[in-house]
Write a protein that holds these residues in place. Sequence first.
Motif, PDB file in Angstrom:
ATOM      1  N   GLY A  83       4.949  -1.365  -3.075  1.00 14.60           N
ATOM      2  CA  GLY A  83       6.002  -1.880  -3.941  1.00 14.60           C
ATOM      3  C   GLY A  83       5.605  -3.103  -4.743  1.00 14.60           C
ATOM      4  N   ASP A  84       4.323  -3.491  -4.701  1.00 10.43           N
ATOM      5  CA  ASP A  84       3.880  -4.607  -5.536  1.00 10.43           C
ATOM      6  C   ASP A  84       4.035  -4.253  -7.019  1.00 10.43           C
ATOM      7  OD1 ASP A  84       3.262  -6.227  -3.418  1.00 10.43           O
ATOM      8  OD2 ASP A  84       1.102  -5.850  -3.485  1.00 10.43           O
ATOM      9  N   LEU A  85       4.097  -5.274  -7.847  1.00  7.18           N
ATOM     10  CA  LEU A  85       4.240  -5.040  -9.283  1.00  7.18           C
ATOM     11  C   LEU A  85       2.976  -4.382  -9.831  1.00  7.18           C
ATOM     12  CD1 LEU A  85       5.883  -8.395 -10.504  1.00  7.18           C
ATOM     13  CD2 LEU A  85       6.954  -6.398  -9.423  1.00  7.18           C
ATOM     14  N   LEU A  86       3.153  -3.270 -10.555  1.00 12.12           N
ATOM     15  CA  LEU A  86       2.027  -2.589 -11.175  1.00 12.12           C
ATOM     16  C   LEU A  86       1.672  -3.215 -12.515  1.00 12.12           C
ATOM     17  CD1 LEU A  86       3.035   1.145 -10.579  1.00 12.12           C
ATOM     18  CD2 LEU A  86       1.724  -0.382  -9.078  1.00 12.12           C
ATOM     19  N   TYR A  87       2.691  -3.766 -13.171  1.00 13.35           N
ATOM     20  CA  TYR A  87       2.502  -4.308 -14.517  1.00 13.35           C
ATOM     21  C   TYR A  87       3.652  -5.268 -14.783  1.00 13.35           C
ATOM     22  CZ  TYR A  87       2.278  -4.382 -19.678  1.00 13.35           C
ATOM     23  OH  TYR A  87       2.207  -4.762 -20.998  1.00 13.35           O
ATOM     24  N   ARG A  88       3.366  -6.303 -15.556  1.00 14.01           N
ATOM     25  CA  ARG A  88       4.410  -7.237 -15.965  1.00 14.01           C
ATOM     26  C   ARG A  88       4.043  -7.758 -17.356  1.00 14.01           C
ATOM     27  NH1 ARG A  88       3.911 -11.619 -11.238  1.00 14.01           N
ATOM     28  NH2 ARG A  88       5.761 -12.473 -12.264  1.00 14.01           N
ATOM     29  N   TRP A  89       5.066  -8.091 -18.130  1.00 18.42           N
ATOM     30  CA  TRP A  89       4.781  -8.548 -19.488  1.00 18.42           C
ATOM     31  C   TRP A  89       5.935  -9.402 -19.993  1.00 18.42           C
ATOM     32  CZ3 TRP A  89       6.515  -8.187 -24.605  1.00 18.42           C
ATOM     33  CH2 TRP A  89       5.565  -8.518 -25.594  1.00 18.42           C
ATOM     34  N   GLY A  90       5.586 -10.417 -20.765  1.00 20.23           N
ATOM     35  CA  GLY A  90       6.601 -11.225 -21.403  1.00 20.23           C
ATOM     36  C   GLY A  90       6.434 -12.705 -21.223  1.00 20.23           C
ATOM     37  N   ASN A  91       5.883 -13.126 -20.056  1.00 15.35           N
ATOM     38  CA  ASN A  91       5.780 -14.561 -19.795  1.00 15.35           C
ATOM     39  C   ASN A  91       4.701 -14.821 -18.749  1.00 15.35           C
ATOM     40  OD1 ASN A  91       6.228 -17.300 -19.688  1.00 15.35           O
ATOM     41  ND2 ASN A  91       8.105 -17.160 -18.481  1.00 15.35           N
ATOM     42  N   PRO A  92       3.438 -14.930 -19.139  1.00 15.60           N
ATOM     43  CA  PRO A  92       2.361 -15.098 -18.163  1.00 15.60           C
ATOM     44  C   PRO A  92       2.446 -16.377 -17.346  1.00 15.60           C
ATOM     45  CG  PRO A  92       1.544 -15.348 -20.411  1.00 15.60           C
ATOM     46  CD  PRO A  92       2.936 -14.817 -20.513  1.00 15.60           C
ATOM     47  N   GLN A  93       3.263 -17.330 -17.769  1.00 12.11           N
ATOM     48  CA  GLN A  93       3.461 -18.532 -16.943  1.00 12.11           C
ATOM     49  C   GLN A  93       4.026 -18.174 -15.576  1.00 12.11           C
ATOM     50  OE1 GLN A  93       5.149 -21.993 -19.653  1.00 12.11           O
ATOM     51  NE2 GLN A  93       6.003 -20.031 -20.311  1.00 12.11           N
ATOM     52  N   ALA A  94       4.749 -17.050 -15.499  1.00 11.39           N
ATOM     53  CA  ALA A  94       5.401 -16.663 -14.248  1.00 11.39           C
ATOM     54  C   ALA A  94       4.404 -16.297 -13.162  1.00 11.39           C
ATOM     55  CB  ALA A  94       6.362 -15.495 -14.497  1.00 11.39           C
ATOM     56  N   TYR A  95       3.152 -16.030 -13.535  1.00 11.52           N
ATOM     57  CA  TYR A  95       2.132 -15.744 -12.523  1.00 11.52           C
ATOM     58  C   TYR A  95       0.904 -16.633 -12.728  1.00 11.52           C
ATOM     59  CZ  TYR A  95       0.926 -12.391 -16.278  1.00 11.52           C
ATOM     60  OH  TYR A  95       0.665 -11.786 -17.489  1.00 11.52           O
ATOM     61  N   GLY A  96       1.164 -17.838 -13.239  1.00 13.82           N
ATOM     62  CA  GLY A  96       0.114 -18.853 -13.294  1.00 13.82           C
ATOM     63  C   GLY A  96      -0.932 -18.629 -14.357  1.00 13.82           C
ATOM     64  N   GLN A  97      -0.591 -17.872 -15.400  1.00 17.42           N
ATOM     65  CA  GLN A  97      -1.527 -17.614 -16.490  1.00 17.42           C
ATOM     66  C   GLN A  97      -0.869 -18.005 -17.811  1.00 17.42           C
ATOM     67  OE1 GLN A  97      -4.562 -16.662 -15.951  1.00 17.42           O
ATOM     68  NE2 GLN A  97      -4.481 -15.867 -13.853  1.00 17.42           N
ATOM     69  N   GLY A  98      -1.603 -18.689 -18.660  1.00 22.73           N
ATOM     70  CA  GLY A  98      -1.086 -19.002 -19.974  1.00 22.73           C
ATOM     71  C   GLY A  98      -0.166 -20.210 -20.001  1.00 22.73           C
ATOM     72  N   THR A  99       0.350 -20.481 -21.197  1.00 25.15           N
ATOM     73  CA  THR A  99       1.232 -21.616 -21.430  1.00 25.15           C
ATOM     74  C   THR A  99       2.503 -21.133 -22.110  1.00 25.15           C
ATOM     75  OG1 THR A  99       0.349 -22.079 -23.642  1.00 25.15           O
ATOM     76  CG2 THR A  99      -0.796 -23.085 -21.756  1.00 25.15           C
ATOM     77  N   ALA A 100       3.366 -22.079 -22.459  1.00 25.72           N
ATOM     78  CA  ALA A 100       4.619 -21.730 -23.121  1.00 25.72           C
ATOM     79  C   ALA A 100       4.377 -20.999 -24.435  1.00 25.72           C
ATOM     80  CB  ALA A 100       5.451 -22.983 -23.359  1.00 25.72           C
ATOM     81  N   SER A 111       0.843  -1.191   0.000  1.00 25.95           N
ATOM     82  CA  SER A 111       0.000   0.000   0.000  1.00 25.95           C
ATOM     83  C   SER A 111       0.878   1.242   0.000  1.00 25.95           C
ATOM     84  CB  SER A 111      -0.929   0.008   1.227  1.00 25.95           C
ATOM     85  OG  SER A 111      -0.167   0.057   2.424  1.00 25.95           O
ATOM     86  N   GLY A 112       0.281   2.356  -0.467  1.00 26.25           N
ATOM     87  CA  GLY A 112       1.014   3.615  -0.502  1.00 26.25           C
ATOM     88  C   GLY A 112       1.481   3.959  -1.898  1.00 26.25           C
ATOM     89  N   GLY A 113       1.930   5.196  -2.053  1.00 22.53           N
ATOM     90  CA  GLY A 113       2.372   5.691  -3.347  1.00 22.53           C
ATOM     91  C   GLY A 113       1.205   6.115  -4.216  1.00 22.53           C
ATOM     92  N   LEU A 114       1.499   6.689  -5.361  1.00 23.92           N
ATOM     93  CA  LEU A 114       0.452   7.151  -6.271  1.00 23.92           C
ATOM     94  C   LEU A 114      -0.464   6.014  -6.700  1.00 23.92           C
ATOM     95  CD1 LEU A 114       2.537   9.536  -8.571  1.00 23.92           C
ATOM     96  CD2 LEU A 114       0.885  10.205  -6.798  1.00 23.92           C
ATOM     97  N   SER A 115       0.087   4.814  -6.798  1.00 22.84           N
ATOM     98  CA  SER A 115      -0.698   3.654  -7.233  1.00 22.84           C
ATOM     99  C   SER A 115      -1.573   3.095  -6.129  1.00 22.84           C
ATOM    100  CB  SER A 115       0.248   2.549  -7.719  1.00 22.84           C
ATOM    101  OG  SER A 115       1.007   2.042  -6.625  1.00 22.84           O
ATOM    102  N   GLY A 116      -1.207   3.381  -4.894  1.00 24.00           N
ATOM    103  CA  GLY A 116      -1.891   2.775  -3.760  1.00 24.00           C
ATOM    104  C   GLY A 116      -1.500   1.334  -3.511  1.00 24.00           C
ATOM    105  N   LYS A 117      -0.509   0.830  -4.282  1.00 29.52           N
ATOM    106  CA  LYS A 117      -0.121  -0.579  -4.195  1.00 29.52           C
ATOM    107  C   LYS A 117       1.270  -0.781  -3.608  1.00 29.52           C
ATOM    108  CE  LYS A 117      -3.068  -1.830  -8.104  1.00 29.52           C
ATOM    109  NZ  LYS A 117      -3.133  -2.451  -9.452  1.00 29.52           N
TER     110      LYS A 117
END
Length: 525
Positions: free
Chosen positions: A264-281, A256-262
């Motif tokens: 230090g959690d990741l605001l965005y990620r891209w490139g390999n959805p397998q890394a967060y349990g979404q999608g396949t190879a 929590s906190g910061g302009l995002s309200g989140k």
Amino acid sequence: MKRTALSILFAFSILILNAQQTVGLFTNTPESLDGYTLFAPAQNTTTYLINNCGEVVHSWISLYRPGLSVYLLEDGNLLRTGSTQGMNSTGLVQILDWDSNVLWEYSVNDTHGRQHHDVEFLPNGNILLIVNDEYTQANVEAAGGSTANAIIDAEQIVEIQPDLINGGGTVVWEWKAWDHLIQDTDPAKPNYGLVADHPERIDINFLPGITNPDWLHFNAVDYNATLDQIVISCPRFNEIWIIDHSTTTAEAASSSGGLSGKGGDLLYRWGNPQAYGQGTASDQQLFFQHNPNWIPDGYPDAGKIIIYNNRPGELVGQNYSAVNIIQPPIDGSGTYIYDGGAYQPALPDWTYTANPPVSFYSRIISGAERLKNGNTIICEGTGGRFFEVDPAGNTVWEYVSPVDQTGAVAQGAIPDRRNVFRASRYAPDYPGLAGRDLTPQGYIESGSTFSCTLYPVEVCAANININNMITSDTTIVAGVSLSAVSVVQSPSVVTYHAGECIMLNAGFEVVIGADFEASIQGCDQ
């Protein structure tokens, strides 16, 4: 003597090339963005600035090899990392003046860990560092993970406020990946939850057993001042991550906190959805990528992120690289839009690959940056090759570094280990070049005898009428009323560049890179 802009726009450089040419300049055309290319050979202590003909206009000498990035600052000083150990072991960060004098030098090795790969100079004068963050096998197990390694390196981003007067520096902000873990193996341990429900967290078990002690291996950091956000390259996960910089250090360790309200959690990620349990190879887009960076305001595709994608050929069993540009889905408040599944976009907005694809490949290091004329400069790192392509993928400039650990080689020789982490192009109006002596000093390599033409485009201000596409640097001669963006070279001659505006006496505005009517006529010189 009369010269026409059209003849300059469509003229090609005439290169008298040695049949044995292996290094130096290979191509320079009028379509290239005229300017100066900065690079630091990884096995050498000299940093070079060359013009578009491959001639040295300046160099800096250090006691240390780069470790690995270098940047020319707007005050003309050089920000560089110094490798005190192996290629990826930085050890320190330095600021050198134009004459290679060390103005400032600092290390966080004793207080935070091993700094490595990249740094980022912030608008307030502070510097972001990538720093290893060590954890023991017991720490990993307590966090719900496992490893056979006694020590693993997670990563942290550390912000330093340098003291340029007295030396040293102050750590003013920190973010640690370890503060944002998720695991779904042991409900009795911290950060337990369903990975697929928490894409804002980092799955400690995504790489089973953390077999490589260099767990995350961050290799790039970039800053967006408008959003106050940081993009990080995490090649072990084959992803880029965006985090909020507007937090305090305490908030950066939380959710929590910061302009995002989140926090230090990741605001965005891209490139390999397998890394967060979404999608396949088959959904993986990035493969050990480097150098994600936001395209600056005023440039074509401004606000998008350009990425050097090192190994996408792995999908089809081939060795080739690509450059991708993506547009993260973001609303007007700076919040990334996420509706479940894989983060968007599904595909890049623009991709460059060579023809044939295997003719362009660097397994490690490397980078790409968008230029103000819409071209892209690419560093194929392991070959020390830099080249510029237009939006259609045509090569308009190409150069191969002639430097290895022994220094500059002769034309015809092939340098040993000629790795270059990145190469950056600075336009002639870049503030850090103002007032500097940029007289060509000859080629870095010995034995090159070819000739080359530089291509600043000269146009008469009185004869600019609407309908001509001007994409390269342009000189307007006499009779011009300037806005602040232009650089006055003499009372009657000014230079301005693609993407900039200047007001003419006639009272209309010229935006370079837009369509104008009629023709450009030559100027008497």
